[in-house]
Design a protein around this motif. Structure first.
Motif, PDB file in Angstrom:
ATOM      1  N   PHE A   1       5.505   5.332 -11.978  1.00  0.00           N
ATOM      2  CA  PHE A   1       4.470   4.036 -11.973  1.00  0.00           C
ATOM      3  C   PHE A   1       3.034   4.583 -12.095  1.00  0.00           C
ATOM      4  O   PHE A   1       2.529   5.335 -11.133  1.00  0.00           O
ATOM      5  CB  PHE A   1       4.599   3.403 -10.708  1.00  0.00           C
ATOM      6  CG  PHE A   1       5.978   2.536 -10.748  1.00  0.00           C
ATOM      7  CD1 PHE A   1       6.199   1.268 -11.186  1.00  0.00           C
ATOM      8  CD2 PHE A   1       7.060   3.242 -10.022  1.00  0.00           C
ATOM      9  CE1 PHE A   1       7.445   0.541 -11.250  1.00  0.00           C
ATOM     10  CE2 PHE A   1       8.244   2.484 -10.239  1.00  0.00           C
ATOM     11  CZ  PHE A   1       8.426   1.152 -10.725  1.00  0.00           C
ATOM     12  N   ASP A   2       2.215   4.487 -13.031  1.00  0.00           N
ATOM     13  CA  ASP A   2       0.761   4.946 -13.221  1.00  0.00           C
ATOM     14  C   ASP A   2       0.750   6.649 -12.951  1.00  0.00           C
ATOM     15  O   ASP A   2      -0.009   6.919 -12.475  1.00  0.00           O
ATOM     16  CB  ASP A   2      -0.081   4.380 -12.112  1.00  0.00           C
ATOM     17  CG  ASP A   2      -1.584   4.621 -12.587  1.00  0.00           C
ATOM     18  OD1 ASP A   2      -1.830   4.998 -13.721  1.00  0.00           O
ATOM     19  OD2 ASP A   2      -2.522   4.548 -11.842  1.00  0.00           O
ATOM     20  N   GLY A   3       1.893   7.041 -13.640  1.00  0.00           N
ATOM     21  CA  GLY A   3       1.888   8.513 -13.573  1.00  0.00           C
ATOM     22  C   GLY A   3       2.683   9.138 -12.177  1.00  0.00           C
ATOM     23  O   GLY A   3       2.981  10.141 -12.227  1.00  0.00           O
ATOM     24  N   THR A   4       2.998   8.264 -11.364  1.00  0.00           N
ATOM     25  CA  THR A   4       3.400   8.781 -10.019  1.00  0.00           C
ATOM     26  C   THR A   4       5.083   8.626 -10.077  1.00  0.00           C
ATOM     27  O   THR A   4       5.515   7.619 -10.347  1.00  0.00           O
ATOM     28  CB  THR A   4       3.129   7.816  -8.578  1.00  0.00           C
ATOM     29  OG1 THR A   4       1.662   7.946  -8.725  1.00  0.00           O
ATOM     30  CG2 THR A   4       3.685   8.328  -7.743  1.00  0.00           C
ATOM     31  N   PRO A   5       5.656   9.754 -10.034  1.00  0.00           N
ATOM     32  CA  PRO A   5       7.028   9.710  -9.992  1.00  0.00           C
ATOM     33  C   PRO A   5       7.740   8.935  -8.746  1.00  0.00           C
ATOM     34  O   PRO A   5       7.250   8.915  -7.646  1.00  0.00           O
ATOM     35  CB  PRO A   5       7.552  11.147  -9.813  1.00  0.00           C
ATOM     36  CG  PRO A   5       6.336  12.105 -10.020  1.00  0.00           C
ATOM     37  CD  PRO A   5       5.020  11.078  -9.649  1.00  0.00           C
ATOM     38  N   ALA A   6       8.941   8.010  -9.057  1.00  0.00           N
ATOM     39  CA  ALA A   6       9.184   7.372  -8.121  1.00  0.00           C
ATOM     40  C   ALA A   6      11.048   7.099  -8.231  1.00  0.00           C
ATOM     41  O   ALA A   6      11.480   7.322  -9.231  1.00  0.00           O
ATOM     42  CB  ALA A   6       8.576   5.913  -8.035  1.00  0.00           C
ATOM     43  N   VAL A   7      11.619   6.647  -7.084  1.00  0.00           N
ATOM     44  CA  VAL A   7      12.924   6.247  -7.222  1.00  0.00           C
ATOM     45  C   VAL A   7      12.869   4.778  -6.809  1.00  0.00           C
ATOM     46  O   VAL A   7      12.138   4.176  -6.037  1.00  0.00           O
ATOM     47  CB  VAL A   7      13.877   6.910  -6.215  1.00  0.00           C
ATOM     48  CG1 VAL A   7      15.138   6.497  -6.300  1.00  0.00           C
ATOM     49  CG2 VAL A   7      13.797   8.502  -6.759  1.00  0.00           C
ATOM     50  N   VAL A   8      13.392   4.218  -7.699  1.00  0.00           N
ATOM     51  CA  VAL A   8      13.614   2.487  -7.430  1.00  0.00           C
ATOM     52  C   VAL A   8      15.062   2.089  -7.195  1.00  0.00           C
ATOM     53  O   VAL A   8      16.191   2.601  -7.798  1.00  0.00           O
ATOM     54  CB  VAL A   8      13.366   1.736  -8.642  1.00  0.00           C
ATOM     55  CG1 VAL A   8      13.388   0.223  -8.502  1.00  0.00           C
ATOM     56  CG2 VAL A   8      12.062   2.045  -9.257  1.00  0.00           C
ATOM     57  N   LYS A   9      15.426   1.511  -6.063  1.00  0.00           N
ATOM     58  CA  LYS A   9      16.779   1.139  -5.612  1.00  0.00           C
ATOM     59  C   LYS A   9      16.556  -0.406  -5.206  1.00  0.00           C
ATOM     60  O   LYS A   9      15.913  -0.878  -5.011  1.00  0.00           O
ATOM     61  CB  LYS A   9      16.902   1.906  -4.420  1.00  0.00           C
ATOM     62  CG  LYS A   9      18.399   1.545  -3.716  1.00  0.00           C
ATOM     63  CD  LYS A   9      18.585   2.415  -2.354  1.00  0.00           C
ATOM     64  CE  LYS A   9      20.091   2.082  -2.035  1.00  0.00           C
ATOM     65  NZ  LYS A   9      20.239   2.969  -0.695  1.00  0.00           N
ATOM     66  N   GLN A  10      17.918  -0.917  -5.854  1.00  0.00           N
ATOM     67  CA  GLN A  10      18.209  -2.418  -5.787  1.00  0.00           C
ATOM     68  C   GLN A  10      19.672  -2.547  -5.073  1.00  0.00           C
ATOM     69  O   GLN A  10      20.520  -1.843  -5.457  1.00  0.00           O
ATOM     70  CB  GLN A  10      18.314  -2.965  -7.137  1.00  0.00           C
ATOM     71  CG  GLN A  10      18.461  -4.566  -6.897  1.00  0.00           C
ATOM     72  CD  GLN A  10      18.809  -5.166  -8.318  1.00  0.00           C
ATOM     73  OE1 GLN A  10      19.330  -4.510  -9.320  1.00  0.00           O
ATOM     74  NE2 GLN A  10      18.227  -6.603  -8.506  1.00  0.00           N
TER      75      GLN A  10
END
Length: 331
Positions: free
Chosen positions: A34-43
């Motif tokens: 997101f806008d170059g920031t690495p992330a993990v998305v969990k649902q």
């Protein structure tokens, strides 16, 4: 593998470099930026309690964020209507585990982030119930033994209460070495209770986990001492919490199968595997742990566990010990 994240651009902007990550059937997980920031998305998905698991994890992560130095990934954003949370991506080496001392110190720090003022922020941690005690008595009677009610009947009340942040599933895969410390992932079973219920994992064999990890006695003593050094005023004993895990039939099956059935009673008519370990093997292992106690308040329970394990193994020889391949020693 799921390629599209059902998240609004208003949360953190449009996700880029989206890649699905293998997870349990009760969640979907993606790697993204997101806008170059690495992330993990969990649902959180699946099951009637998906919403509860989501709320527990979000609350658990926010409480864990109080720790300094850190011990959990930051919560970057949420979308409650889709039960989605966005976490910072941490440098995880999946095949490397923390030492037992680092693991115990991580638990101690996690348990120390909350106070009595946080009461009600999360559900209370599970403890043995009257039904558990009744089921255990029936198993003992099947083998011609009698449970010491004077020691066991007060146990549910003794183990209940407490305001410490409990992870709820501190298995090896959810406790990882990052920056020289233990960090914790997956707080969907977070609760408030007595932290010794999780320190007891080291002795009783990781009761909410698919594998049975056996900790060498020397490392076990060192890890428990490290925990006590950080939490010298901790109330209770590891022994009583190990007995609590022995009594809980639902700790013989994975969470998705904890449906109120008498799983201790099931042992008398069938065996089943969770991961690589049979239920009767788990039960025999826990009996052996409790049998080795020397605490005077559980002298009769220790004697009972020793006698019951002997009779269990005589009837079911395969319960004598876990298969070698599932015994995990962390370095």
């Amino acid at each position: 593998m799921w390629r599209r994240i059902p998240i609004s651009d208003e949360v953190l902007g449009r996700p880029r470099r989206v890649r699905g990550i293998k997870s349990s059937p009760r969640s979907r997980v993606w790697s993204a930026e997101f806008d170059g920031t690495p992330a993990v998305v969990k649902q959180s998905i699946g099951g009637p309690n998906a919403g509860e698991r989501y709320e527990r994890e979000v609350t658990g992560l926010r409480l864990a964020a109080r720790a300094d130095p850190r011990l959990a990934p930051r919560l970057l954003g949420v979308q409650p209507d889709e039960r989605i949370m966005v976490l910072e991506r941490v440098p995880v080496r999946r095949r490397v585990s923390p030492s037992w001392v680092a693991y115990a110190e991580g638990l101690a720090r996690l348990h120390g982030v909350t106070t009595a003022e946080d009461a009600g922020a999360l559900p209370a941690a599970d403890v043995p119930t009257a039904d558990d005690l009744a089921a255990f008595r029936r198993v003992c009677a099947e083998f011609g033994l009698t449970a010491p009610d004077d020691e066991l009947e007060p146990l549910p009340e003794r183990l209940s209460g407490g305001h410490q942040l409990i992870h709820g599933d501190p298995c090896v895969g959810n406790a990882l070495p990052i920056e020289g410390r233990t960090w914790f992932l997956d707080f969907e079973h977070a609760a408030l209770g007595n932290g010794l219920t999780e320190l007891a994992y080291l002795r009783i064999g990781f009761p909410t986990c698919w594998n049975t990890a056996v900790v060498p006695e020397a490392a076990l003593a060192e890890a428990e001492a490290a925990y006590r050094a950080l939490r010298p005023d901790q109330e209770g004993t590891v022994a009583e919490h190990c007995v609590g895990w022995l009594l809980r039939g639902d700790a013989l099956v994975e969470r998705a199968h904890r449906d109120g059935r008498d799983h201790l009673g099931r042992l008398l008519v069938e065996d089943w595997k969770w991961g690589w370990v049979g239920a009767r093997q788990r039960f025999a292992h826990r009996l052996g742990v409790v049998a080795r106690f020397t605490e005077p308040e559980f002298a009769a329970t220790s004697a009972l566990a020793s006698a019951l394990r002997d009779r269990v193994v005589a009837r079911w020889p395969e319960a004598a010990r876990p298969p070698r391949e599932v015994v995990q020693i962390l370095e």
